[in-house]
Design an enzyme around this catalytic site. Structure first.
Site, PDB file in Angstrom:
ATOM      1  N   LYS A 226       0.717  14.480   1.121  1.00 20.38           N
ATOM      2  CA  LYS A 226      -0.651  14.727   0.646  1.00 20.38           C
ATOM      3  C   LYS A 226      -0.880  16.219   0.389  1.00 20.38           C
ATOM      4  O   LYS A 226      -1.789  16.611  -0.307  1.00 20.38           O
ATOM      5  CB  LYS A 226      -1.667  14.194   1.654  1.00 20.38           C
TER       6      LYS A 226
ATOM      7  N   THR B  45      -8.501   6.455  -1.892  1.00 18.79           N
ATOM      8  CA  THR B  45      -9.836   5.885  -2.084  1.00 18.79           C
ATOM      9  C   THR B  45     -10.891   6.962  -1.856  1.00 18.79           C
ATOM     10  O   THR B  45     -11.995   6.865  -2.407  1.00 18.79           O
ATOM     11  CB  THR B  45     -10.076   4.699  -1.123  1.00 18.79           C
TER      12      THR B  45
ATOM     13  N   LYS C 198      -8.561  13.620   4.621  1.00 14.63           N
ATOM     14  CA  LYS C 198      -7.637  12.480   4.572  1.00 14.63           C
ATOM     15  C   LYS C 198      -6.665  12.638   5.734  1.00 14.63           C
ATOM     16  O   LYS C 198      -6.633  13.695   6.367  1.00 14.63           O
ATOM     17  CB  LYS C 198      -6.881  12.443   3.234  1.00 14.63           C
ATOM     18  N   ARG C 199      -5.872  11.604   6.020  1.00 10.74           N
ATOM     19  CA  ARG C 199      -4.868  11.759   7.055  1.00 10.74           C
ATOM     20  C   ARG C 199      -3.944  12.930   6.721  1.00 10.74           C
ATOM     21  O   ARG C 199      -3.708  13.236   5.556  1.00 10.74           O
ATOM     22  CB  ARG C 199      -4.054  10.464   7.198  1.00 10.74           C
TER      23      ARG C 199
ATOM     24  N   HIS D 234       0.803  -1.233   0.000  1.00  7.78           N
ATOM     25  CA  HIS D 234       0.000   0.000   0.000  1.00  7.78           C
ATOM     26  C   HIS D 234       0.826   1.269   0.000  1.00  7.78           C
ATOM     27  O   HIS D 234       0.308   2.332   0.310  1.00  7.78           O
ATOM     28  CB  HIS D 234      -0.921   0.040   1.220  1.00  7.78           C
TER      29      HIS D 234
ATOM     30  N   LYS E 204     -14.627   8.088  -3.810  1.00  6.29           N
ATOM     31  CA  LYS E 204     -15.902   8.351  -3.136  1.00  6.29           C
ATOM     32  C   LYS E 204     -16.468   9.702  -3.582  1.00  6.29           C
ATOM     33  O   LYS E 204     -17.676   9.840  -3.791  1.00  6.29           O
ATOM     34  CB  LYS E 204     -15.718   8.317  -1.612  1.00  6.29           C
TER      35      LYS E 204
END
Ligand code: 26W
Length: 732
Positions: free
Chosen positions: A569, A673, A563-564, A372, A677
């Site tokens: 990110k 992911t 998100k985290r 992952h 969504k």
């Protein structure tokens, strides 16, 4: 199983047991559970009593199918999946189970006739947050889909007493609170102490003579009990109910007794605490592995219990272990469960007395590994010193696997010492340790990445030599999300609109959404879609008002990044965009009337030990405080950062979003992911060519995706040249 075999009732043979036909039947069961399980009358009941009674009622309706499925799976002995994951970020269960069992309407009607609101009871559920982020939520989506696709499968994991921390903000800074999700009881679990496994640790190994054969065995020093708790995993209206089995650690009585007999009461209690610590708390670290002994204990604890559970309880009597590959695949969700590989070998060789080569051939067909990440710092390694102390026999087995593997590497590639060192499962620097990703790659029948780009980079970079050595082993399985939870449940109005247009086949066959394409030019459909979006925004605004006392202005674009919190990110980049817009208005560079009314919504937890991530959270809150209160912006720019982003909040935020922020530095986000969504709920994406964004862009088309930033090869080229941000800054 009782011995007498009277003929089965026809219902027991039916593929689907019909749900209750009337609301009256439902009322009766609900009140029965309230009175007999909770021991209260409706008039005296608390919301928690009513929630628990309702959950028990839903359970009752699923039970016949579950029991039948368990029996059937054992009888048929078809090949099945054991999904091994240290995390399951399940979200609330009530609504999902009502939907799967097709009970939502009946339950709503039944409760209304008792003067009880289904919505109120829905809100009462505390979600089991037994995961950190994407990897844990993926596991939850996968077990839902496996059940819906009627794949025989069982999810194995840990029943953490405390899930992911509850996040609060104090002066704009993250403060973590324990998540006591079990405090009021979980109605969805079934404790099975009679199925407990004993899990050993420590000690030493020894060789012994077994009728002329020299064998090894492990002489452990201490052990704990692993008590399983079962959870129903119902498929969507297909009469199937799979199982999620989570293990809880309890001190063994033998352990206690020895100490009790020595008269040391306090020591006995301490021993109990020590054992029970194993399943006490989810590690809140995401991406940066913590080399903590307790974490390795957790990992071994749950995979050993799971493997023994499978071998003891799922196989037909007299099963020939050589046939295991036709019966089971253990899917390793990242490296966290990889210690299952040497445990499986230990069982086959030391306990079942198979020859090493035969055992290894079986093992190599019974495991598959999903990677992952690409971040080298996120690949787990365990110091040999620690492994040898906690699991001495496993370390020996790993050494032997590695020795034989490196012999094969030399045979194939010649005596290239550099290459051999690079491919060794054992790293020598900075300390001698076991590279769990390499062990999983060598042992796995398949190794997959989680999006096309990620799988390609795995083969080209991180595991390049292994791809050359094991042709055909590497595959791609792009992540997915369950449309049941993230469209049907989270966005009932859009679901109805879609179903009115193309029928409801999309609930289980998502590709059917292509049939919506002609409606893109249908003015009526488009305005209906706009109405749904507006309604979802109002609903979100209500949730946030109640939860955090903030409101979202009508007519604002909702620009969402949830998100985290992680540097790669790039939440920081998003804040800088807000700061730039703000500064533009204040300095007069941008006319305030040119600012598109926008609310930026953030949701993110930072790992408690990740200082930079915490500073970024502080910054977002500080920027919000300035921007939200400056009258010069005329309310056209807002920052909203609700604390404690979790699955429940995601289900509210995502359907309301206009713009989905997927702006990771290209090559860093394995898949993502959340991106899926949002797209599923009709948001436009602004994003980089990273992870599954690439595939989403192909599907939704360039019109619906604002491509942004460098490509992965450009990032790579820049970092080879040397990235000095100061130079960009001064060059302005
Ligand atoms: C050992 C500490 C630790 C804990 C969790 C290391 C790594 C993790 C996970 C791999 C973090 C994670 O959730 N990764 C995400 O997995 C998702 C499902 O495949 C992907 O969509 C995300 O891109 C990836 O970051």
């Amino acid at each position: 199983m009782p011995e007498s075999h009277s003929p089965l009732h026809p219902l027991a043979l039916a593929p689907v047991i019909a749900p209750p036909s009337t609301a009256d039947e439902f009322v009766e069961r609900f009140l029965h559970n309230l009175n007999f399980d909770r021991g209260v009358a409706l008039s005296a009941s608390s919301a928690n009593d009513r929630y628990l009674a309702l959950a028990h009622t839903v359970r009752d309706y699923l039970m016949a199918r579950w029991l039948e499925d368990v029996r059937h799976q054992k009888e048929v002995q078809a090949k099945g999946v054991c999904y091994l994951s240290a995390e399951y970020l399940l979200g609330r269960q009530l609504d999902n189970n009502l939907l799967a069992a097709d009970l939502t309407e009946v339950a709503g009607e039944a409760l209304a006739s008792c003067g009880v609101s289904l919505d109120e009871l829905r809100a009462h559920e505390v979600e089991p947050g037994l995961g950190n982020g994407g990897l844990g939520r993926l596991a939850a989506c996968f077990i839902d889909s496996l059940a819906t696709m009627a794949v025989p499968s069982i999810g194995y994991g840990i029943r953490y007493e405390y899930g992911i921390f509850r996040q609060t903000f104090v002066d704009g800074q993250q403060v973590e609170q324990p998540d006591a999700w079990l405090a009021l009881g979980s109605p969805w679990e079934f404790a099975r102490p009679e199925d407990a496994q004993t899990i050993a640790f420590g000690g030493r190994t020894e060789k012994y003579d077994d009728d002329g054969v020299t064998r090894s065995r492990w002489v452990p020093a201490w052990n704990v009990q692993a008590v399983p708790y079962n959870y129903m995993v119902p498929g969507f209206r297909n009469g199937r109910v799979n199982t999620l089995r989570l293990w809880s650690a309890v001190a063994t009585s033998a352990f206690d007794l020895r100490i009790f007999n020595s008269g040391d009461y306090e020591e006995a209690v301490r021993a109990q605490t020590f054992a029970e610590n194993i399943s006490k708390v989810l590690y809140p670290e995401d991406s940066t592995p913590q080399g903590k002994e307790l974490r390795l204990q957790q990992q071994y604890f749950f995979v050993a219990a799971s493997i023994h559970d499978f071998l003891d309880n799922m196989l037909a009597d007299g099963f020939d272990l050589a046939n295991l590959p036709e019966r089971v695949i253990f899917q390793l969700n990242d490296t966290h469960p990889v210690i299952a590989v040497p445990e499986f070998m230990r069982v086959l060789v030391d306990e079942k007395h198979l020859e090493w080569d035969a055992a290894w051939a079986i093992t190599q067909q019974c495991f598959a590994y999903t990677c992952h990440t690409l971040l080298p710092e996120a690949l787990e390694v365990w110091p040999v010193e620690l492994l040898g102390r906690l699991l001495p026999r496993h370390l020996e087995i790993i050494y032997r696997i590695n020795d034989e593997f490196l012999v094969a590497v030399r045979e194939r590639f010649g005596d290239d010492e550099m290459l051999v060192r690079n491919m060794s499962i054992i790293a020598e620097h900075p300390e001698r340790s076991v590279r769990m990703a390499y062990l999983a790659t060598v042992a796995g029948a398949k190794v997959n990445g989680v999006a096309e780009l990620h799988s390609q980079l795995l083969r080209d970079k991180v595991l390049h030599d292994f791809d050359a050595f094991f042709p055909g082993k590497f595959t791609n399985v792009t992540n997915g999300v369950t449309p049941r939870r993230f469209l049907r449940l989270a966005n009932p109005e859009l679901s109805s609109l879609i179903t009115a247009a193309i029928g409801d086949g999309w609930t289980t066959e998502l590709e059917r959404l292509h049939e919506l394409e002609p409606f893109a030019d249908d003015a009526e459909f488009r305005s209906a879609f706009a109405r749904v979006k507006a309604a979802n925004k109002r609903r979100l605004s209500e949730v946030l008002r109640e939860r955090d006392g903030v409101e979202i202005s009508d007519g604002h674009m909702l620009d969402v990044m949830v998100k985290r919190l992680h540097e790669y990110k790039r939440q920081l980049l998003k804040v800088l965009h807000i700061v730039t817009t703000y500064e533009g208005v204040i300095s007069g560079r941008i006319a305030v009337s040119d600012v598109v009314p926008r609310t930026a919504i953030f949701g993110a937890k930072a790992a408690p030990g990740y200082a930079m991530a915490k500073r970024i959270i502080h910054l977002i809150n500080a920027v919000g405080e300035v921007v939200n209160t400056d009258p010069r912006l005329e309310g056209r720019l807002k920052v909203v950062f609700p604390p404690n982003y979790n699955v429940t909040l995601a289900e509210r935020v995502i359907p309301a979003a206009d713009l989905s922020e997927q702006i990771s530095l290209a090559g860093k986000e394995a898949s993502g992911t959340g991106n899926m969504k949002f797209a599923l709920n009709g948001a436009l994406t602004i994003g980089t060519d990273d992870g599954a964004n690439v595939e989403i862009r192909e599907l939704v088309g360039d019109d619906n995706f604002y491509l942004f930033g460098m490509s992965e090869p450009e990032v790579e080229a820049l970092s080879t040249r040397g990235y000095r941000p100061q130079e960009f800054y001064q060059g302005r």
